[in-house]
Design a protein around this motif. Structure first.
Motif, short mmCIF file in Angstrom:
data_model
loop_
_atom_site.label_atom_id
_atom_site.label_comp_id
_atom_site.label_asym_id
_atom_site.label_seq_id
_atom_site.Cartn_x
_atom_site.Cartn_y
_atom_site.Cartn_z
N LEU A 17 0.84 -1.19 0.00
CA LEU A 17 0.00 0.00 0.00
C LEU A 17 0.88 1.24 0.00
O LEU A 17 2.04 1.19 0.43
N ALA A 18 0.35 2.35 -0.46
CA ALA A 18 1.11 3.59 -0.61
C ALA A 18 1.70 4.09 0.70
O ALA A 18 2.74 4.74 0.71
N ASP A 19 1.06 3.75 1.82
CA ASP A 19 1.55 4.24 3.11
C ASP A 19 2.58 3.32 3.76
O ASP A 19 2.96 3.49 4.91
N GLY A 20 3.04 2.30 3.03
CA GLY A 20 4.07 1.40 3.54
C GLY A 20 3.54 0.12 4.15
O GLY A 20 4.31 -0.80 4.44
N CYS A 40 3.69 -13.83 9.40
CA CYS A 40 3.60 -12.40 9.12
C CYS A 40 4.00 -11.56 10.33
O CYS A 40 4.49 -10.44 10.18
N HIS A 41 3.81 -12.08 11.52
CA HIS A 41 4.21 -11.35 12.73
C HIS A 41 5.72 -11.17 12.79
O HIS A 41 6.21 -10.22 13.39
N GLN A 42 6.46 -12.07 12.16
CA GLN A 42 7.92 -11.96 12.14
C GLN A 42 8.39 -11.16 10.94
O GLN A 42 9.29 -10.35 11.06
N GLY A 43 7.83 -11.40 9.81
CA GLY A 43 8.23 -10.69 8.60
C GLY A 43 9.62 -11.08 8.14
O GLY A 43 10.34 -11.79 8.81
N PRO A 44 10.03 -10.57 6.97
CA PRO A 44 11.38 -10.84 6.46
C PRO A 44 12.41 -10.02 7.24
O PRO A 44 12.05 -9.07 7.95
N PRO A 45 13.69 -10.35 7.12
CA PRO A 45 14.73 -9.68 7.91
C PRO A 45 14.75 -8.15 7.78
O PRO A 45 15.01 -7.46 8.76
N ALA A 46 14.47 -7.61 6.63
CA ALA A 46 14.55 -6.16 6.43
C ALA A 46 13.26 -5.43 6.84
O ALA A 46 13.22 -4.21 6.80
N ALA A 47 12.24 -6.15 7.24
CA ALA A 47 10.96 -5.54 7.57
C ALA A 47 10.87 -5.19 9.06
O ALA A 47 11.53 -5.80 9.89
N ARG A 48 10.03 -4.22 9.34
CA ARG A 48 9.71 -3.86 10.73
C ARG A 48 8.21 -4.05 10.87
O ARG A 48 7.42 -3.23 10.40
N VAL A 49 7.80 -5.14 11.49
CA VAL A 49 6.38 -5.45 11.66
C VAL A 49 5.90 -4.77 12.94
O VAL A 49 6.41 -5.03 14.02
N VAL A 50 4.92 -3.88 12.79
CA VAL A 50 4.37 -3.15 13.92
C VAL A 50 3.08 -3.81 14.40
O VAL A 50 2.83 -3.93 15.59
N GLU A 51 2.27 -4.23 13.45
CA GLU A 51 0.96 -4.78 13.78
C GLU A 51 0.48 -5.69 12.65
O GLU A 51 0.76 -5.43 11.48
N VAL A 52 -0.22 -6.75 13.01
CA VAL A 52 -0.86 -7.62 12.03
C VAL A 52 -2.34 -7.67 12.38
O VAL A 52 -2.71 -8.09 13.47
N SER A 69 -0.83 -5.50 -7.97
CA SER A 69 -0.22 -4.19 -8.13
C SER A 69 -0.38 -3.37 -6.86
O SER A 69 -1.40 -3.47 -6.17
N SER A 70 0.63 -2.57 -6.56
CA SER A 70 0.58 -1.71 -5.39
C SER A 70 -0.58 -0.74 -5.52
O SER A 70 -0.99 -0.38 -6.62
#
Length: 71
Positions: A17-20, A40-52, A69-70
């Motif tokens: 999504l446009a907001d990240g 999804c709560h863990q996400g990939p190494p470069a991600a910062r998961v705040v909430e699911v 598409s985004s």
């Protein structure tokens, strides 16, 4: 997300999504969907998961899992 969902034989889609944020639809056996949500709560190494967040979906389910598409 695509690789993880396909490895679990889930149907659905994922898109940025446009907001990240990331939006996804996971459909399949409940245990596999639950396992995917946990991943999804863990996400990939470069991600910062705040909430699911999890919501029910009442639309058409695709025949496979793909990237949309985004928005």
């Amino acid at each position: 997300t695509i690789e993880q969902a396909q490895a679990r034989a889930l149907k659905g889609w994922v898109r940025n999504l446009a907001d990240g944020r990331v939006e996804a639809l996971f459909a399949g056996p409940q245990a596999k969907v639950d396992d995917m949500i946990a991943a999804c709560h863990q996400g990939p190494p470069a991600a910062r998961v705040v909430e699911v967040g999890v919501e029910d979906f009442a639309g058409d389910i695709p025949d496979s899992f793909a990237k949309r598409s985004s928005s």
